[in-house]
Design an enzyme around this catalytic site. Sequence first.
Site, PDB file in Angstrom:
ATOM      1  CE  LYS A 111      -4.561  -1.338   1.356  1.00 38.39           C
ATOM      2  NZ  LYS A 111      -5.794  -1.012   2.068  1.00 38.39           N
ATOM      3  CE  LYS A 195      -8.583  -5.807  -3.478  1.00 36.49           C
ATOM      4  NZ  LYS A 195      -9.232  -5.900  -2.213  1.00 36.49           N
ATOM      5  CE  LYS A 198     -14.893  -0.798   0.274  1.00 35.22           C
ATOM      6  NZ  LYS A 198     -13.640  -1.107   0.975  1.00 35.22           N
TER       7      LYS A 198
END
Length: 329
Positions: A111, A195, A198
């Site tokens: 991240k 994937k 959001k």
Amino acid sequence: MNRIFSGVQPTGNLHLGNYLGAIRNFVRLQHDYECIYCVVDQHAITMWQEPAELRRATREVAAAFIAAGVDAKKQIVFNQSAVPAHSQLAWIFNCVARMGWLNRMTQFKEKAGKDRENASAGLYVYPNLMAADILAYKATHVPVGEDQKQHLELTRDIAQKFNNDFSVPDFFPLTEPLILGEATRVMSLRDGSKKMSKSDPSDYSRINLTDDADAIALKIRKAKTDPLPMPATEAEAETRPEVDNLLGIYAALSDRQRSDILAEFAGREFSAFKKALTDLAVEKLGPINADMKRLLADPGYVDQVLKDGATRARAIADEVYDIVGFLRP
Ligand code: AQP
């Protein structure tokens, strides 16, 4: 009874992956476990969130839990920041966990990317907050995907060290992962190697739980595929990632085996399969979509559910302070 804790971050548009990978399981698990389902807004702010959007997304996640079938009267549904024990316990765990343990967490590296120096300190200690979420309620089980397994192992290490340090051998349980059959990992509709997410900038990459029938139909029609007809075997499907993803979505939504679906569609035009997938998705998601709309039109009701959940969560979570030696006059 065994107890489950699980959470979803209010970081944007809830999508089919969140539903099939998490929220649908929340509904199924409530029959066998005492369940605590949390909108983890404190995790969300480890990356920048617009305050008004955070509030909207928090209500949206709560509404999705309820609309999908979580019984908020029997189970506990609340938002993390409404129960101070999460941050307080996370601070205690910041002092229990070792730097070396956190340095090994692969999700932080992913991240934070190349610009590690500029990542928030919150992102770095995120696994300690996750341990606090779980252990504040002494959850015995946590449903986890592959990406969270390492964090759950850290939670167990923290529980064990805390129990040793404070000579309370059985205070925190060693929480077990709950593996729910074959994991449903839903991929982007635009790229079968990424994937569904959001935060993907393309709205066509995902089916949002707030999408109506027309939007669902359009996104499935535009979903990337190839010019070949439907494959005949699972092995053949696996060589075509976007096709394999749509097949997996069909299997998950219908609770059927991939092989069974291939037997029905093998060799047929892809458009026939997409049409059947659209009908199925609209049938399964339509009622959730309608209920979410109804709930989001009444934010006062959603806020009341969260408030009631937070009150019940707080009553469970406050036990640890005496053990640490915090004076609570
Ligand atoms: N594509 C997916 N397929 C299956 N399950 C998924 N989940 C997320 N994406 C998929 C599951 O949804 C739950 C909630 O996840 P989260 O809110 O903690 O955040 P995330 O995993 O980082 O989800 P997103 O949608 O990809 O959000 P962003 O873009 O903010 O990172 C988890 O149980 C997760 O496994």
